[in-house]
Design a protein around this motif. Structure first.
Motif, mmCIF file in Angstrom:
data_model
loop_
_atom_site.group_PDB
_atom_site.id
_atom_site.type_symbol
_atom_site.label_atom_id
_atom_site.label_comp_id
_atom_site.label_asym_id
_atom_site.label_seq_id
_atom_site.Cartn_x
_atom_site.Cartn_y
_atom_site.Cartn_z
ATOM 1 N N LYS A 127 36.616 46.925 34.041
ATOM 2 C CA LYS A 127 35.533 46.282 34.803
ATOM 3 C C LYS A 127 34.333 46.035 33.910
ATOM 4 C CE LYS A 127 36.642 48.210 39.313
ATOM 5 N NZ LYS A 127 36.246 49.201 40.325
ATOM 6 N N ARG A 176 35.068 43.131 31.592
ATOM 7 C CA ARG A 176 34.986 41.848 32.307
ATOM 8 C C ARG A 176 33.537 41.452 32.544
ATOM 9 N NH1 ARG A 176 39.803 43.749 34.768
ATOM 10 N NH2 ARG A 176 38.676 44.751 36.449
ATOM 11 N N LYS A 177 32.672 42.434 32.851
ATOM 12 C CA LYS A 177 31.249 42.141 33.028
ATOM 13 C C LYS A 177 30.633 41.589 31.753
ATOM 14 C CE LYS A 177 29.736 45.159 36.740
ATOM 15 N NZ LYS A 177 28.880 46.300 37.096
ATOM 16 N N ASP A 216 37.847 39.037 27.873
ATOM 17 C CA ASP A 216 39.118 38.959 28.587
ATOM 18 C C ASP A 216 40.108 40.011 28.068
ATOM 19 O OD1 ASP A 216 40.227 37.993 26.206
ATOM 20 O OD2 ASP A 216 40.279 35.911 26.889
ATOM 21 N N ARG A 217 41.274 40.015 28.663
ATOM 22 C CA ARG A 217 42.303 41.016 28.340
ATOM 23 C C ARG A 217 42.691 40.981 26.859
ATOM 24 N NH1 ARG A 217 48.035 41.534 28.408
ATOM 25 N NH2 ARG A 217 48.691 43.492 29.361
ATOM 26 N N THR A 262 39.966 42.341 24.721
ATOM 27 C CA THR A 262 39.878 43.792 24.927
ATOM 28 C C THR A 262 40.919 44.514 24.087
ATOM 29 O OG1 THR A 262 39.005 43.524 27.172
ATOM 30 C CG2 THR A 262 40.023 45.638 26.659
#
Length: 120
Positions: A98, A101-102, A106-107, A110
């Motif tokens: 979370k 994402r804030k 993106d995945r 990350t």
């Protein structure tokens, strides 16, 4: 044990999570007797009723059990401890994702950040 409480959550809930973490990390061993409510309350600087509520939550979750006149003990069920540990890990991961994402990450980014940090 070191206690640090935040103002955004009830203290009993924070205590419950803190004690759960102490159990799943092995600070308290399976079958080990926990300190008394009074001792935990004094150590944490909170009301004994708050400790009682936190321990009742752990009992309800099956991490600890009471023996009349003997106190509370950590469960000896390794599957229960593993399950709680896994649940706690998922909560940490959810919070992390979370936060990423804030930040607009993106995945894929990350994962790249994690791999980079692991290499360093």
């Amino acid at each position: 044990m070191e206690w640090a409480f935040r103002s955004d959550q009830p203290i009993y809930a924070q205590m419950s999570r803190h004690l759960s973490a102490a159990i799943v990390t092995g600070y308290y061993s399976p079958g080990q007797r926990l300190p008394s409510v009074r001792d935990i309350a004094m150590d944490a600087g909170v009301n004994p009723n708050t400790v009682q509520r936190a321990l009742a939550e752990l009992e309800r979750d099956g991490l600890v059990f009471s023996q009349r006149t003997s106190g509370r003990f950590v469960t000896e069920d390794p599957e229960k401890i593993r399950s709680v540990r896994e649940t706690m890990a998922k909560e940490v991961i959810d919070e992390f994702l979370k936060a990423m994402r804030k930040l607009g990450i993106d995945r894929k980014e990350t994962i790249a950040f994690l791999e980079k940090e692991e290499d360093e």
